[in-house]
Design a protein around this motif. Sequence first.
Motif, PDB file in Angstrom:
ATOM      1  N   GLU A   8      20.992  23.881  26.452  1.00 34.17           N
ATOM      2  CA  GLU A   8      20.366  23.350  27.512  1.00 34.17           C
ATOM      3  C   GLU A   8      19.327  22.310  27.305  1.00 34.17           C
ATOM      4  OE1 GLU A   8      21.126  27.277  30.350  1.00 34.17           O
ATOM      5  OE2 GLU A   8      19.194  26.795  29.539  1.00 34.17           O
ATOM      6  N   LEU A   9      18.661  22.742  26.226  1.00 35.28           N
ATOM      7  CA  LEU A   9      17.752  21.651  25.758  1.00 35.28           C
ATOM      8  C   LEU A   9      18.380  20.427  25.176  1.00 35.28           C
ATOM      9  CD1 LEU A   9      14.845  23.453  23.500  1.00 35.28           C
ATOM     10  CD2 LEU A   9      14.402  21.850  25.718  1.00 35.28           C
ATOM     11  N   ALA A  33      19.731  18.580  28.311  1.00 37.06           N
ATOM     12  CA  ALA A  33      18.482  18.059  28.964  1.00 37.06           C
ATOM     13  C   ALA A  33      18.177  16.560  28.413  1.00 37.06           C
ATOM     14  CB  ALA A  33      17.562  18.949  29.358  1.00 37.06           C
ATOM     15  N   GLU A  34      18.017  16.660  27.343  1.00 35.10           N
ATOM     16  CA  GLU A  34      17.268  15.410  26.484  1.00 35.10           C
ATOM     17  C   GLU A  34      18.469  14.498  26.855  1.00 35.10           C
ATOM     18  OE1 GLU A  34      15.993  15.678  22.589  1.00 35.10           O
ATOM     19  OE2 GLU A  34      15.141  13.687  22.748  1.00 35.10           O
ATOM     20  N   ARG A  62      18.246  13.046  30.358  1.00 30.53           N
ATOM     21  CA  ARG A  62      17.129  12.308  30.753  1.00 30.53           C
ATOM     22  C   ARG A  62      16.545  11.093  30.033  1.00 30.53           C
ATOM     23  NH1 ARG A  62      15.414  17.682  32.789  1.00 30.53           N
ATOM     24  NH2 ARG A  62      16.314  17.894  34.730  1.00 30.53           N
TER      25      ARG A  62
END
Lengths: 234, 397
Positions: free
Chosen positions: B7-8, B11-12, B15
Motif C-alpha cells: 500500500e505504501l 500510494a507513492e 501521488r
Amino acid sequence: MSAHVPDESGAVVRAQGCTKIYGDGHAEVTAVSEVDLSIGRGELVALVGPSGSGKSTLLSMLGALLTPTTGRVFVEAVDVGVLNERERTALRARRIGFVFQASGLVPFLTAQENVAAVGSFAGMPRGDIDRRTRQLLGQLGLAERTDHLPEALSGGERQRVSIARALLADPPVLLADEPTAHLDHERGEQVIRLLADAVHDGTRAGLVVTHDPAVAAHADRVVHITDGRLDPTG
Amino acid sequence: MIRTGVELGLAELRRTLRRAWSSAATLVVLSMLTLTLAGLADALERDSTGVLRSLDADVVVFNEEARLQLLRSRVPAPLGVSLGWLEGVARAGTIGLFPTSLATGSEQTRITIVGYNARTPAEPTNVVAGRLPVDGEPRIAAADVRLRSRGLELGDTVVLAGDREVEIVGFVEDTLFLQQPTVWVPPHLWAEVRASAFPEAGFAEMLAGATVVRTAVGADPAEVAATIEAELADLDADDVALDDVDDLDGFAVDAVAMPRALDAIPGVDVQRNTFTVIVALAVAVVGVVVGLLFTLLVSERRPVLATLRALGAPPKVLVTALLTQVVALWAVATVGGTAVTLVLAEVVPEAMPLAVRPGLVAWIAVALLAASVAGAAFALRRVARLDPAVVMQEDPE
C-alpha cells in the motif's frame, strides 16, 4: 539475559547510567555521559539545553533509536539494550510515540494514511486503526482535513497530525523533539497543550526536548543538560 | 506487514505521478528496444532454420564432406530405408534443398526448392492450407505461406527454375531457409531441377541431400546419431543399391541431433551469439537505469524512510514498498514496450524480419524483471539497513 526487569520505582521510561560515545580514538566524542533519568506515568518532563548538549542523543536512547555505549534504558521494565533490532522496532511501534521537530509526515500519504500507517506497524487490527484514526483526528480538530496531503496542511495542522500519529497505538511513552520549533507562538502553544494533555491524562510518560521556556512551562519537571551531563541543580 | 508495504509503494506511485510516468516512459522505451532486438534475432534465426524445424525429426544425417551444410550434402536416397532398421530409429526419410527461382507472371522470386519423402519425418508438419504433394505426383508443389504476399494462391501455376510449371496445392508455415521462402516438391522433381542446373552431374534420381530421422520414443537423439555414424562408417554405394550414383563410393556420414543441425545452418550461431550479447546489454541497461532511479529515490526519501523506521516500520515493509514500485514500473514497461513493439512489427517493411512471439515476450519480461530487481538491489539494501536514528539528524521536510 531477560529483557524484563522489575522496576519498583514505577518509572515508565528510565535511563540508568547512560553514556553514548560516538567514534573512537582521537575522533571519540562523548555525547551523553552517565545520565540517570526516570519519568513516571502522567509526568511530562522538559529536557532543556543548548545545541550540541546531548538532548537529541538522550531522546534517541530513550526512544530505542540508539543503544547506549554503557548503561541501560528501560521502557516499561523492558531492558532495551538486550533487544535485537527487530524487537526494538516492534517496541518503538507499540510502546513509544514520537513527535518530531518538522512533523516527519510522509509527503505522499494523506493525514489519515500517515496516522494509520503506524497502527499497521504496531500490528493493530484494520478496524481499530480506522476507528481510532478518525477519533484522534477529530479530537485534534482535523476531521475535515483527513484526506489532505501534508503539503496542503499548515505547520500547526501537520504537527497535530504528527501528535495523532504518536498517540494512535496508545503508547505508554511519548517523546517529542522540539515539536514547536517551526511554529509561531500561538500554534506552538496549541501543540504543547495537546502534548501535555496526552500525558496528564495519566496514561503515559512524556519527554519533550525544547529550548523554548514557554514549552518548558507546561512540563511537570524541567531537566537541564549541558555537555552531555544532566545538571543536578536542574 | 507485506500488505502495508504494498500500500505504501502504490500510494507513492499514485501521488508522485509525474515522476512515475517519466520513469515508466523511459523504461517503456528500453523495454521496446530490448524486445525489438530480441524479436529481430528470433525472426532472423527462425527464418534461417524453418525448413528443418518444420520437420518431425530429431536427427539429421549429412554426407561427411558437406560439413553439416544442407545445400552441399549428398546422400543416397535409399539411406532412409536402410536407417529404418537401426536401433533407436522410428522412421527416416530424405530431404534435398536447392536454391532456385519461382516465377509468378512476370515476377521472379528467389526461393529454395525442397525435395522430400512424403509421409516420413522429411515432411513439413505445419500445413496451413491445401495439402502436401506425395512422392511421384507430377508437377505439384506446396509453398511457404509467405509467398502469398507475392500474390500466390492455391491452384496457381508457377514456373520453377525457369522452365518447370507446377501447381501450388498447399501452403506450409514457418519453413524458410536462410531467409528465403521454400517450395516443397516430390524428390523426383527436386532431382530434375538440380540436374538441369548442373547438367554435368547428370540426373541422379537415387540421390538426396540429407536423411532425417525421428528417433524411437525414449531414445536419446545424440546416442542414435552416434549409432548411425558407427553403422555407416564405411558405407559403400553397393550397400544401398546406388547403381546411378557413382560419386558416393566410400563416403561417410555426419549424424547429428537436430539442435546441432540447426546451429550449423550458415550464420545462425553467429547471429544468435551477436544478438544475445546485444540483448543482454539492453537488459543490463534496464537494470542500470532502474538502479539509478531507485538509488536517487532512496537518497531523496532517506529522511522519510528513517522516520518510518523510527515509528516502528520493519525494514521488510519499506523494502516491500520499494519492490512494489519496481514491479509496478516493470509491469508498465513490459506491457507498454510490448504494445509499441507489436505496432512496430506491423509497420516495418516485410524485408525486416521482426516477430513478437508470446514465448519471447515472456522471456524478455522475466529477464527485465530480474534486471530491474537486481538493479534496485543496492537501493533495497540501503533501505533494509537504514539507521532509524538518522531521523534525529535530518529534516524530513
